[in-house]
Design an enzyme around this catalytic site. Structure first.
Site, PDB file in Angstrom:
ATOM      1  N   LYS A  86       0.834  -1.207   0.000  1.00 24.01           N
ATOM      2  CA  LYS A  86       0.000   0.000   0.000  1.00 24.01           C
ATOM      3  C   LYS A  86       0.868   1.256   0.000  1.00 24.01           C
ATOM      4  O   LYS A  86       0.469   2.301  -0.504  1.00 24.01           O
ATOM      5  CB  LYS A  86      -0.940   0.002   1.207  1.00 24.01           C
ATOM      6  CG  LYS A  86      -1.904  -1.191   1.248  1.00 24.01           C
ATOM      7  CD  LYS A  86      -3.025  -1.037   0.248  1.00 24.01           C
ATOM      8  CE  LYS A  86      -3.902  -2.281   0.177  1.00 24.01           C
ATOM      9  NZ  LYS A  86      -4.894  -2.238  -0.891  1.00 24.01           N
ATOM     10  N   GLU A 108     -10.266   5.383   2.271  1.00 26.41           N
ATOM     11  CA  GLU A 108     -11.042   4.282   2.830  1.00 26.41           C
ATOM     12  C   GLU A 108     -10.048   3.180   3.175  1.00 26.41           C
ATOM     13  O   GLU A 108      -8.959   3.129   2.604  1.00 26.41           O
ATOM     14  CB  GLU A 108     -12.050   3.757   1.784  1.00 26.41           C
ATOM     15  CG  GLU A 108     -11.492   2.718   0.804  1.00 26.41           C
ATOM     16  CD  GLU A 108     -10.369   3.226  -0.096  1.00 26.41           C
ATOM     17  OE1 GLU A 108     -10.251   4.453  -0.276  1.00 26.41           O
ATOM     18  OE2 GLU A 108      -9.593   2.395  -0.608  1.00 26.41           O
ATOM     19  N   SER A 376       2.337  -9.553  -0.401  1.00 26.30           N
ATOM     20  CA  SER A 376       1.907  -8.146  -0.450  1.00 26.30           C
ATOM     21  C   SER A 376       2.046  -7.431   0.894  1.00 26.30           C
ATOM     22  O   SER A 376       2.175  -6.210   0.926  1.00 26.30           O
ATOM     23  CB  SER A 376       0.466  -8.059  -0.939  1.00 26.30           C
ATOM     24  OG  SER A 376      -0.374  -8.878  -0.138  1.00 26.30           O
TER      25      SER A 376
HETATM   26  C1  LIG Z   1      -1.446  -6.925   2.745  1.00 26.51           C
HETATM   27  C2  LIG Z   1      -2.557  -6.734   1.761  1.00 26.51           C
HETATM   28  N1  LIG Z   1      -2.538  -7.440   0.614  1.00 26.51           N
HETATM   29  C3  LIG Z   1      -3.519  -7.326  -0.305  1.00 26.51           C
HETATM   30  C4  LIG Z   1      -4.586  -6.461  -0.110  1.00 26.51           C
HETATM   31  C5  LIG Z   1      -5.655  -6.407  -1.151  1.00 26.51           C
HETATM   32  O1  LIG Z   1      -5.627  -5.248  -1.911  1.00 26.51           O
HETATM   33  P1  LIG Z   1      -5.162  -5.233  -3.410  1.00 26.51           P
HETATM   34  O2  LIG Z   1      -5.914  -6.291  -4.128  1.00 26.51           O
HETATM   35  O3  LIG Z   1      -5.490  -3.863  -3.871  1.00 26.51           O
HETATM   36  O4  LIG Z   1      -3.694  -5.492  -3.450  1.00 26.51           O
HETATM   37  C6  LIG Z   1      -4.649  -5.697   1.072  1.00 26.51           C
HETATM   38  C7  LIG Z   1      -5.746  -4.761   1.300  1.00 26.51           C
HETATM   39  O5  LIG Z   1      -5.920  -4.177   2.335  1.00 26.51           O
HETATM   40  C8  LIG Z   1      -3.596  -5.833   2.029  1.00 26.51           C
HETATM   41  O6  LIG Z   1      -3.596  -5.141   3.176  1.00 26.51           O
END
Ligand SMILES: Cc1ncc(COP(=O)(O)O)c(C=O)c1O
Length: 408
Positions: A86, A108, A376
């Site tokens: 993020k 949000e 992520s």
């Molecule tokens: C660690 C993490 N991975 C994935 C996501 C999913 O979001 P996105 O599909 O935009 O990567 C989030 C959303 O809060 C997240 O905190």
């Protein structure tokens, strides 16, 4: 993509008249920045000095041996400042806010990671900050609420609807309509009206650009497949974008929740329950009923618990360029457990979805094959949910003792 933000039939900008000039201003600022090589350098500079870019690629030696098939590499977005990918998006949008000379940001958040990242960026850039968060998510992501408040953000729990991410997005749009002059809405994923899907995935594309270079340096060849979890789709597009023209299979993993057959999931692309509609300013696959009303979703991972999905991913799915899969909460917990024990890594519950699907497939591949998993975010924020799921007795004692302390 054409200039109106369409990806095939998906995308667009379905916005109220009153927001048109704000969106025009944003599109212009973004296009100018994109065509200004100084801007990307400024972005890389802040991401390398304030965050942790380039994030490394970790060879998961023990897991690779365990499955006996493909060699697994992990892109370590968990090492970003604030613990998730993020940060890439918010710092990029923060630099745009400075260019647009706005003084306040709103956002949000579902899992809270985007809220913490936005509040952090606001603290660094000296901006006022309000974060909208579904009341259910406020409860299950309490540590992130604590940090947002400490960072100086006002956190507004949204009680209408189901108290989840979609309700927080609606509340943020309502705020924006009344504060357009000084406020920018830092949307947290590659969804929403144009230019957000393009803009968010552009900032996130740094993940794939790095990963492509790193794997070529380490292995001298491209991976066979790349696995990323899909909430709105920003981390998935972030890693996929650099590989779109390569012979690499791109696998987006959604929340299968309690199982696709139960209806309690958040799988818009991999299940049969998703259908095309327009909501929250864009056209994509949504989980909706026959009347177009948004359905309730479920996932153990707050960040994947969303009714829509990036229009870019919907288009790539229809073109057959990505494969969509879903894994259950239980499969996620098992994958998380294994990853912690075998590699000493603690992925976020969201990221563990990508691990779970990769684990299902790794053993079928050969030792010559490489697969890449996008971690992520880190799992610290999920400690309450994970401890519950593992029914951890010593954690319960700790919580009880802490509660007793507060009661005195
Ligand atoms: C660690 C993490 N991975 C994935 C996501 C999913 O979001 P996105 O599909 O935009 O990567 C989030 C959303 O809060 C997240 O905190």
């Amino acid at each position: 993509m054409n200039t109106r933000g369409y990806y095939g039939i998906f995308g667009g900008a379905f916005i109220p008249e009153i927001l048109v000039s704000t969106f025009d201003e944003l599109v212009e600022a973004f296009e100018k920045a994109k065509n200004d090589s100084v801007f990307w350098r400024e972005y890389e500079e802040i991401m390398s000095t304030y965050s942790c870019r380039p994030t490394p690629l970790t060879f998961a030696e023990n897991l690779s041996r365990h499955f006996g098939g493909a060699r697994l590499y992990i892109k370590r977005e968990d090492l970003n400042h604030t613990g998730a990918h993020k940060a890439n998006n918010v710092m990029g949008q923060g630099l745009l806010v400075k260019r647009m000379k706005k003084t306040r940001v709103i956002a949000e958040t579902g899992a809270g990671q985007h809220g913490v990242a936005t509040a952090t960026m606001a603290a660094k850039f000296g901006l006022r900050c309000t974060i909208y968060m579904g009341a259910v998510d406020v409860k299950r992501q309490r540590p992130n609420v604590f940090w947002m408040q400490r960072l100086g953000a006002e956190v507004v729990p949204v009680t209408e609807g189901t108290g989840l991410l979609k309700d927080a997005i609606n509340a943020a749009f309502r705020d924006w309509i009344t504060h357009m002059d000084d406020t920018h809405y830092v949307l947290g994923t590659a969804c929403g009206p144009h230019p957000f899907p393009e803009m968010v995935s552009y900032f996130q594309s740094i993940i794939g650009q790095e990963a492509r270079k790193q794997i070529l340096e380490k292995e001298g060849k491209l991976p066979k497949g790349i696995y990323a979890c899909v909430g709105g789709g920003s981390n998935a597009l972030g890693i996929f974008r650099a590989f779109l023209d390569d012979p690499v299979e791109l696998v987006g993993v959604e929340a299968g929740g309690k199982g696709l057959e139960t209806g309690q999931h958040a799988s818009r692309l991999a299940s049969k329950d998703g259908s095309i509609g327009v909501a929250q300013g864009y056209k994509t696959y949504f989980l909706q009923d026959g009347d177009g009303q948004m359905r309730e979703t479920h996932s153990v991972a707050a960040g994947l618990d969303y009714i829509g999905v990036s229009p870019i991913l919907s288009a790539l799915k229809e073109q057959g360029r990505i494969r969509a899969e879903a894994v259950t909460d239980q499969e996620v917990m098992d994958a998380l457990s294994l990853t912690i024990r075998k590699e000493g890594l603690i992925p976020a519950l969201e990221s563990a979805h990508a691990f779970a699907q990769a684990f299902k497939e790794a053993g079928r591949l050969s030792r010559e094959d490489i697969i890449l998993i996008n971690q992520s975010g880190r799992g610290d924020k999920d400690i309450f949910t994970i401890a519950d799921a593992f029914d951890d007795p010593s954690w319960k004692v700790f919580i009880q003792e802490k509660a007793n302390e507060y009661a005195i």
